[in-house]
Each structure stands twice: as C-alpha cells, then as structure tokens.
Design an enzyme around this catalytic site. Structure first.
Site, PDB file in Angstrom:
ATOM      1  N   GLU A 183       0.989  -9.943 -21.468  1.00 30.58           N
ATOM      2  CA  GLU A 183       1.043  -9.367 -22.713  1.00 30.58           C
ATOM      3  C   GLU A 183      -0.155  -8.361 -22.770  1.00 30.58           C
ATOM      4  O   GLU A 183      -1.279  -9.227 -22.319  1.00 30.58           O
ATOM      5  CB  GLU A 183       1.481  -9.085 -23.931  1.00 30.58           C
ATOM      6  CG  GLU A 183       3.319  -9.077 -24.918  1.00 30.58           C
ATOM      7  CD  GLU A 183       4.186  -8.069 -24.021  1.00 30.58           C
ATOM      8  OE1 GLU A 183       4.003  -7.412 -23.131  1.00 30.58           O
ATOM      9  OE2 GLU A 183       4.537  -8.362 -25.152  1.00 30.58           O
ATOM     10  N   ASN A 197       4.717  -2.132 -19.560  1.00 30.46           N
ATOM     11  CA  ASN A 197       3.601  -2.012 -20.094  1.00 30.46           C
ATOM     12  C   ASN A 197       2.672  -2.720 -18.916  1.00 30.46           C
ATOM     13  O   ASN A 197       0.955  -2.908 -19.594  1.00 30.46           O
ATOM     14  CB  ASN A 197       2.755  -2.465 -21.939  1.00 30.46           C
ATOM     15  CG  ASN A 197       3.981  -3.416 -21.385  1.00 30.46           C
ATOM     16  OD1 ASN A 197       4.237  -4.617 -20.325  1.00 30.46           O
ATOM     17  ND2 ASN A 197       4.067  -4.754 -22.188  1.00 30.46           N
ATOM     18  N   ASP A 199       9.301 -17.546 -17.818  1.00 29.61           N
ATOM     19  CA  ASP A 199       8.791 -17.261 -19.602  1.00 29.61           C
ATOM     20  C   ASP A 199      10.713 -17.848 -19.959  1.00 29.61           C
ATOM     21  O   ASP A 199      11.255 -17.419 -19.358  1.00 29.61           O
ATOM     22  CB  ASP A 199       8.019 -15.861 -19.456  1.00 29.61           C
ATOM     23  CG  ASP A 199       9.159 -15.122 -19.014  1.00 29.61           C
ATOM     24  OD1 ASP A 199      10.489 -14.859 -18.453  1.00 29.61           O
ATOM     25  OD2 ASP A 199       8.738 -13.341 -18.522  1.00 29.61           O
ATOM     26  N   HIS A 246       3.123  -5.376 -17.890  1.00 33.11           N
ATOM     27  CA  HIS A 246       3.223  -7.474 -17.946  1.00 33.11           C
ATOM     28  C   HIS A 246       4.243  -7.981 -16.839  1.00 33.11           C
ATOM     29  O   HIS A 246       4.726  -7.400 -16.253  1.00 33.11           O
ATOM     30  CB  HIS A 246       3.455  -7.965 -19.468  1.00 33.11           C
ATOM     31  CG  HIS A 246       5.356  -7.488 -19.841  1.00 33.11           C
ATOM     32  ND1 HIS A 246       5.637  -7.124 -20.741  1.00 33.11           N
ATOM     33  CD2 HIS A 246       6.285  -7.954 -18.701  1.00 33.11           C
ATOM     34  CE1 HIS A 246       7.083  -7.404 -20.707  1.00 33.11           C
ATOM     35  NE2 HIS A 246       7.171  -7.695 -19.707  1.00 33.11           N
TER      36      HIS A 246
HETATM   37  C1  GLP Z   1      10.759  -9.395 -19.315  1.00 29.12           C
HETATM   38  C2  GLP Z   1       9.962 -10.110 -18.774  1.00 29.12           C
HETATM   39  C3  GLP Z   1       9.597 -10.270 -17.592  1.00 29.12           C
HETATM   40  C4  GLP Z   1      10.403  -9.355 -16.501  1.00 29.12           C
HETATM   41  C5  GLP Z   1       9.531  -7.921 -17.109  1.00 29.12           C
HETATM   42  C6  GLP Z   1      11.282  -7.030 -16.498  1.00 29.12           C
HETATM   43  O1  GLP Z   1       9.899  -9.082 -20.676  1.00 29.12           O
HETATM   44  N1  GLP Z   1       9.301 -11.258 -19.424  1.00 29.12           N
HETATM   45  O2  GLP Z   1       9.607 -11.760 -16.826  1.00 29.12           O
HETATM   46  O3  GLP Z   1       9.730  -9.286 -15.082  1.00 29.12           O
HETATM   47  O4  GLP Z   1      10.398  -7.660 -18.571  1.00 29.12           O
HETATM   48  O5  GLP Z   1      12.326  -6.921 -16.184  1.00 29.12           O
HETATM   49  P1  GLP Z   1      12.770  -6.616 -15.950  1.00 29.12           P
HETATM   50  O6  GLP Z   1      12.939  -6.533 -14.614  1.00 29.12           O
HETATM   51  O7  GLP Z   1      14.653  -6.482 -16.754  1.00 29.12           O
HETATM   52  O8  GLP Z   1      12.729  -4.685 -15.865  1.00 29.12           O
END
Ligand code: GLP
Length: 242
Positions: free
Chosen positions: A143, A136, A67, A138
């Site tokens: 989302e 949340n 992403d 995702h």
């Molecule tokens: C982000 C990204 C995801 C990621 C998630 C968790 O917003 N869009 O691809 O896996 O949230 O991030 P983190 O590993 O920093 O908790």
C-alpha cells in the site's frame, strides 16, 4: 517499461497468456509469481485453454501467490491462495506441491513471512511475476506509505483497499480483514521479468503515475520504473490518461 494497449479484454488476455506460455517454453521450470483479482481471470482462462491444447506445459513450473488476507484459511472463499488454485493451478498440471501460498491464518505471521521469503529464494527467486494494480497504485498489498519494506511482510490495509475488496466478503466491508501479507517490492523487483495487467478507467490515474510520475512509496507501482524488464498490458480505458 514496454507498454502494450489492447482494444478488448480478450485480446489482452490472449497476449498475456501467450507471453506466459512462451516463458514456459523457454524455461519449463520457471518460477511464476501470480496475483488474484478480477484482472487476471481472463489470462488464467486462456492459460487453461492453452494447457488443454498442449500449448502451455506447467508440469515443471513452480508458482507463488503474491499476497493473502490475514486471518483467513486457504480454504476460505476470499483466499487468494484458493482463488489462484481454482482459476489456474488445478487445471493446468502444475504439481500442487509446487504451488505456494501465504498462510494468513498462521499463529506467527512474521515467521510465516520469513518462511515464504526463504521459500522464494530457495526456488531461485521469481522468474516471471504477473501483477495487477490497485486504484491507489498498490501492487500486491504493498500500500502507499512513507516507506515500503523490501521482503515479504505484514501490512495494514487502507480503507479504499478494504472497500474495493468487500465483494469478496459478500459486500460487507466490515468483514474485510484489516491486515494482509504480501510479497514486498524488493522481492518483486528481483524478479527477472514483470508483466503488469490493468483494465478499466478506475486504474487509469495510477497507471499514468506508475509510468510517468516520480518513483515514490506513495505510488508503489512506480518502483517498477527501476526494473529493466517490465511489460505493461493495458486496455484502452486503463491507458486513457496517456
Ligand atoms: C488487490 C490485490 C492485488 C490486485 C489488485 C487489483 O487488492 N491485493 O494483488 O492486483 O488489488 O485487483 P483487481 O484486479 O481485482 O482490480
């Protein structure tokens, strides 16, 4: 889903990295789907070590970033494309022309999503998709919503996600883009194997709903229940709701 719980973050990272290295041994030209975020940092660190030791060969692999924020170039400090390149790709011998990222600064964002989806399909689809999970539920930037588009698409970020991303923008939530591009749930579900990584208490509720709850677009990760080859790597706090 196969659930694995680890005592330390280092053990989790080592096990997940070994799993990726094994996948590279079985199929040197594997197509990897890769996330940014805090959670995969340890895995990428361990993969760099394995590559340097000759135990992980990325020279024939292809990789796609999961992403990207809308409106930022791939050189921007908050770019996920840049993050994955700097934490992994530059150090492991994966040829840079076979590392693909979404261009969040493209003039025509729909055309960019279509281009990316076509590139994934041309590469034969994702072989091994690594994922983190949002607080949340995702995955990628898919989302919670009343319905989830299947392919790569443009998405409006929820306030909580923007707050969670503020650290990437000097702590200033106002600077976090309101939109992102993400590989869709359909593309993720077509991957041959999926490894989801989650660490920390803040992920425990969404992990529990992902594994035990109903399959619902309100908890995008729950769609992984419909996939036949998902491994979930958790530390104890992330597994604390079981
Ligand atoms: C982000 C990204 C995801 C990621 C998630 C968790 O917003 N869009 O691809 O896996 O949230 O991030 P983190 O590993 O920093 O908790």
């Amino acid at each position: 889903m196969e659930i694995r719980v680890f005592t330390t973050s280092e053990e989790l990272a080592r096990a997940a990295a070994r799993r990726v290295a094994e996948s590279l041994r079985q199929r040197p030209d594997v197509v990897l789907g890769l996330p940014a975020g805090r959670t995969p940092i340890g895995v990428y660190t361990e993969l760099r070590r394995l590559a340097a030791a000759g135990e992980a060969d990325f020279s024939s692999a292809t990789a796609f970033a999961l992403d990207e924020f809308v409106g930022i170039e791939h050189t921007h400090p908050a770019s996920f494309h840049r993050f994955i390149r700097e934490h992994l790709i530059e150090h492991v011998g994966l040829p840079h022309e076979r590392f693909h990222g979404l261009n969040g600064a493209a003039d025509d964002l729909q055309a960019e999503c279509d281009r990316y989806e076509a590139a994934i399909q041309r590469a034969g689809g994702i072989g091994l998709q690594l994922l983190g999970i949002g607080g949340n539920g995702h995955i990628g930037f898919n989302e919670p919503a009343s319905e989830l588009p299947a392919p790569t698409h443009r998405v409006t970020l929820l306030d909580g996600t923007r707050r969670a991303s503020a650290a990437l923008f000097d702590g200033d939530v106002a600077r976090v883009p309101r939109e992102a591009l993400t590989i869709g749930i359909g593309t993720i579900l077509k991957a041959e194997s999926v490894i989801l990584l989650a660490e920390g208490e803040s992920k425990a509720a969404s992990v529990e709903r992902m594994v035990r709850g109903p399959i619902t677009p309100q908890l995008p990760a729950s769609f992984l229940q419909a996939h036949r080859a998902v491994e979930v790597y958790l530390d104890r706090p992330a597994a604390s709701r079981f």
